[in-house]
Design a protein around this motif. Structure first.
Motif, PDB file in Angstrom:
ATOM      1  N   TYR A  89      46.316  -9.388   5.643  1.00  0.00           N
ATOM      2  CA  TYR A  89      45.405  -8.665   4.750  1.00  0.00           C
ATOM      3  C   TYR A  89      45.767  -8.938   3.285  1.00  0.00           C
ATOM      4  N   TYR A  90      47.057  -8.869   2.974  1.00  0.00           N
ATOM      5  CA  TYR A  90      47.480  -9.123   1.595  1.00  0.00           C
ATOM      6  C   TYR A  90      47.112 -10.545   1.154  1.00  0.00           C
ATOM      7  N   SER A  91      47.232 -11.507   2.064  1.00  0.00           N
ATOM      8  CA  SER A  91      46.941 -12.894   1.702  1.00  0.00           C
ATOM      9  C   SER A  91      45.466 -13.105   1.381  1.00  0.00           C
ATOM     10  N   ARG A  92      44.587 -12.282   1.957  1.00  0.00           N
ATOM     11  CA  ARG A  92      43.147 -12.416   1.722  1.00  0.00           C
ATOM     12  C   ARG A  92      42.627 -11.495   0.619  1.00  0.00           C
ATOM     13  N   ASN A  93      43.341 -10.394   0.365  1.00  0.00           N
ATOM     14  CA  ASN A  93      42.818  -9.387  -0.557  1.00  0.00           C
ATOM     15  C   ASN A  93      43.873  -9.001  -1.587  1.00  0.00           C
ATOM     16  N   TRP A  94      44.447  -9.986  -2.234  1.00  0.00           N
ATOM     17  CA  TRP A  94      45.548  -9.705  -3.165  1.00  0.00           C
ATOM     18  C   TRP A  94      45.007  -9.186  -4.496  1.00  0.00           C
ATOM     19  N   THR A  95      45.397  -7.972  -4.869  1.00  0.00           N
ATOM     20  CA  THR A  95      44.948  -7.364  -6.118  1.00  0.00           C
ATOM     21  C   THR A  95      46.108  -6.860  -6.965  1.00  0.00           C
ATOM     22  N   LEU A  96      47.344  -7.013  -6.462  1.00  0.00           N
ATOM     23  CA  LEU A  96      48.501  -6.494  -7.186  1.00  0.00           C
ATOM     24  C   LEU A  96      49.095  -7.556  -8.101  1.00  0.00           C
ATOM     25  N   CYS A 102      57.884   8.769   5.709  1.00  0.00           N
ATOM     26  CA  CYS A 102      56.538   9.176   5.270  1.00  0.00           C
ATOM     27  C   CYS A 102      56.405   9.100   3.757  1.00  0.00           C
ATOM     28  N   THR A 103      57.454   9.483   3.041  1.00  0.00           N
ATOM     29  CA  THR A 103      57.426   9.379   1.576  1.00  0.00           C
ATOM     30  C   THR A 103      57.270   7.935   1.130  1.00  0.00           C
ATOM     31  N   SER A 104      57.960   7.024   1.819  1.00  0.00           N
ATOM     32  CA  SER A 104      57.893   5.609   1.435  1.00  0.00           C
ATOM     33  C   SER A 104      56.498   5.039   1.657  1.00  0.00           C
ATOM     34  N   PHE A 105      55.865   5.368   2.798  1.00  0.00           N
ATOM     35  CA  PHE A 105      54.508   4.875   3.043  1.00  0.00           C
ATOM     36  C   PHE A 105      53.512   5.467   2.044  1.00  0.00           C
ATOM     37  N   LEU A 106      53.710   6.739   1.700  1.00  0.00           N
ATOM     38  CA  LEU A 106      52.820   7.375   0.728  1.00  0.00           C
ATOM     39  C   LEU A 106      52.968   6.730  -0.645  1.00  0.00           C
ATOM     40  N   LEU A 107      54.207   6.501  -1.079  1.00  0.00           N
ATOM     41  CA  LEU A 107      54.435   5.834  -2.361  1.00  0.00           C
ATOM     42  C   LEU A 107      53.898   4.410  -2.349  1.00  0.00           C
ATOM     43  N   SER A 108      53.986   3.747  -1.191  1.00  0.00           N
ATOM     44  CA  SER A 108      53.500   2.373  -1.081  1.00  0.00           C
ATOM     45  C   SER A 108      52.007   2.284  -1.353  1.00  0.00           C
ATOM     46  N   SER A 109      51.278   3.349  -1.022  1.00  0.00           N
ATOM     47  CA  SER A 109      49.832   3.343  -1.231  1.00  0.00           C
ATOM     48  C   SER A 109      49.455   3.365  -2.715  1.00  0.00           C
ATOM     49  N   PHE A 110      50.420   3.679  -3.593  1.00  0.00           N
ATOM     50  CA  PHE A 110      50.168   3.694  -5.035  1.00  0.00           C
ATOM     51  C   PHE A 110      50.733   2.442  -5.724  1.00  0.00           C
ATOM     52  N   SER A 111      51.110   1.434  -4.959  1.00  0.00           N
ATOM     53  CA  SER A 111      51.744   0.226  -5.519  1.00  0.00           C
ATOM     54  C   SER A 111      50.802  -0.519  -6.455  1.00  0.00           C
ATOM     55  N   THR A 112      51.379  -1.047  -7.543  1.00  0.00           N
ATOM     56  CA  THR A 112      50.631  -1.889  -8.477  1.00  0.00           C
ATOM     57  C   THR A 112      51.267  -3.258  -8.633  1.00  0.00           C
ATOM     58  N   HIS A 113      52.482  -3.435  -8.118  1.00  0.00           N
ATOM     59  CA  HIS A 113      53.209  -4.705  -8.218  1.00  0.00           C
ATOM     60  C   HIS A 113      53.822  -5.025  -6.866  1.00  0.00           C
ATOM     61  N   LEU A 147      55.848  -2.854  -3.119  1.00  0.00           N
ATOM     62  CA  LEU A 147      55.698  -2.980  -1.670  1.00  0.00           C
ATOM     63  C   LEU A 147      57.031  -3.294  -1.002  1.00  0.00           C
ATOM     64  N   VAL A 148      57.791  -4.204  -1.618  1.00  0.00           N
ATOM     65  CA  VAL A 148      59.087  -4.568  -1.048  1.00  0.00           C
ATOM     66  C   VAL A 148      60.013  -3.355  -1.011  1.00  0.00           C
ATOM     67  N   ALA A 149      60.021  -2.575  -2.100  1.00  0.00           N
ATOM     68  CA  ALA A 149      60.922  -1.427  -2.181  1.00  0.00           C
ATOM     69  C   ALA A 149      60.523  -0.317  -1.208  1.00  0.00           C
ATOM     70  N   THR A 150      59.218  -0.066  -1.075  1.00  0.00           N
ATOM     71  CA  THR A 150      58.773   1.056  -0.234  1.00  0.00           C
ATOM     72  C   THR A 150      58.653   0.656   1.230  1.00  0.00           C
ATOM     73  N   GLN A 151      57.843  -0.367   1.531  1.00  0.00           N
ATOM     74  CA  GLN A 151      57.659  -0.779   2.918  1.00  0.00           C
ATOM     75  C   GLN A 151      58.866  -1.546   3.451  1.00  0.00           C
ATOM     76  N   PHE A 188      44.022  -1.011   1.962  1.00  0.00           N
ATOM     77  CA  PHE A 188      45.416  -0.745   2.309  1.00  0.00           C
ATOM     78  C   PHE A 188      45.913   0.588   1.755  1.00  0.00           C
ATOM     79  N   ARG A 189      45.350   1.079   0.656  1.00  0.00           N
ATOM     80  CA  ARG A 189      45.860   2.319   0.054  1.00  0.00           C
ATOM     81  C   ARG A 189      45.552   3.534   0.934  1.00  0.00           C
TER      82      ARG A 189
END
Length: 399
Positions: free
Chosen positions: A9-16, A65-76, A80-84, A143-144
């Motif tokens: 999904y990231y490879s097709r819809n990269w927005t970060l 759960c906190t990490s997945f929730l924070l991952s949904s607000f990723s901008t860089h 994603l690496v830090a949270t997921q 993904f968010r």
């Protein structure tokens, strides 16, 4: 086990911000961090904090759960690496480690390998069902919002599962009695290092298809998104059977097989699958890719179920030397070896992809950008059975 869906999904819809190539290390980093942390967690909860296992597992749910929730607000991409890749892995390790220790205590005298195999089979059931669920969520909500829905699912199912695990009587006693120290004498056994090295090598390649198979199926063999997702599901489904099967092979009393033999069956067969099926795929060759997913998923997916046999072998060696051995701590260290392999394989995958991007040696998988990854997967898999070579050298008195 289903990160490949996110990767595609990231490879097709990269927005970060940042390079999308970096997302290729998230899956292997997550597995690596989770497994590497296990020796430390097993050491904490084996004796001294055994009575706090349930509380620790619930803390793991909160962190995950906190990490997945924070991952949904990723901008860089590094978010994603830090949270997921890191936070979610640490939370998952906090859930898995106390639960697995309790399992080993309930099956201390017999059928330990089978018990581990059944639990690992359950892991593959989740890994088989989740790719299509995640694909549905990602396509419909992005993904968010998908990560926020996933956070809710993880919270509900994890808490219920943790509360269902019964406490072993030993853990209740450990809260009121002084516990014995963990015996580390097994670290002087050469057998421990032989198997640990084999686990590192096998794990280097095992995480590669989990990350790239979905993308490979869509980009190289030109399969639809649904068919590409199916490959990941087919990769995980055989592990439901193989984990219990290899656990049974390690424990059975009717035709006893050594841990060396069982690990070699898994390693050599999965290597042949990578070389013969994945490497020979071409555009539109869905049948070969299906064959690879099923066979590699079966034989490589059952490798960790052989660890029960390894622990039994080390227990026998300790008994011959009249030494104590803590099987829970031993299992944690074997998981740590797997984590080292996952991280190493993930780091190696990026330069291997760059090397492959400049190659054009034919129409098969070997001639694509993923050719070096296929070779790496096959070689690391076959060396996962190198304990067989070591045993042959010992029989010849060469070592």
């Amino acid at each position: 086990m289903s990160y490949g869906v996110f990767q595609e999904y990231y490879s097709r819809n990269w927005t970060l911000q940042g390079s999308p190539d970096v997302t290729g290390i998230i899956g292997t980093t997550s597995n690596g961090v989770m497994y590497i942390s296990m020796p430390f967690l097993f050491a904490l909860f084996t004796k001294r904090w055994a009575h706090k296992r349930q509380a620790a597992a619930l803390c793991g749910v909160v962190l995950t759960c906190t990490s997945f929730l924070l991952s949904s607000f990723s901008t860089h991409v590094w978010h994603l690496v830090a949270t997921q890749g890191v936070m979610a892995a640490l939370g998952s390790a906090l859930i898995y480690s106390p639960s697995t220790l309790s399992l080993g205590e309930w099956f201390r005298t017999s059928n330990r390998a089978v018990a581990y195999g059944v639990v690992l089979s359950c892991k593959n059931i989740v890994g088989s069902a989740c790719p299509f669920l995640l694909r549905l969520l990602l396509d419909r909500y992005g993904f968010r919002l998908s990560l926020r829905i996933w956070t809710t699912l993880v919270a509900g199912t994890s808490v219920v599962g943790i509360l269902l695990i019964p406490n072993h009587p030993m853990n209740v006693m450990s809260s009121t009695h002084r516990t014995r120290r963990i015996s580390w004498r097994f670290l002087s056994h050469r057998t421990f290092y032989i198997y640990s090295f084999a686990i590192v090598l096998q794990s280097c390649g095992y995480g590669i298809p989990q990350t790239y198979l979905n993308t490979y199926a869509h980009a190289v063999t030109l399969l639809s998104q649904t068919s590409a997702t199916l490959m990941l599901t087919l990769f995980n489904i055989p592990g439901i059977v193989s984990s219990s099967f290899f656990g049974y092979l390690s424990d059975n009393k009717y035709f006893p097989l050594s841990a060396t033999t069982v690990t070699s069956i898994s390693a050599i067969s999965s290597a042949l699958s990578a070389f013969l099926f994945w490497g020979m795929t071409s555009q539109g060759s869905m049948a070969l890719l299906v064959l690879f997913s099923i066979t590699f998923g079966f034989f490589a997916g059952g490798y960790s179920a052989t660890w029960g046999g390894i622990i039994n072998e080390l227990e026998d060696e300790a008994a011959q030397r009249n030494e104590a051995i803590d099987t829970g701590m031993l299992y944690g260290l074997l998981n740590g070896a797997r984590g080292i392999g996952y991280v190493t394989g993930g780091i190696a995958s990026l330069p291997l992809l760059r090397v492959g991007s400049g190659s054009s040696m034919g129409t098969f998988g070997y001639g694509t950008q993923y050719g070096p990854l296929i070779m790496f997967t096959g070689l690391s898999s076959v060396f996962g059975g190198w304990a067989l070579l070591w045993r042959c050298l010992r029989l010849l008195h060469w070592v």
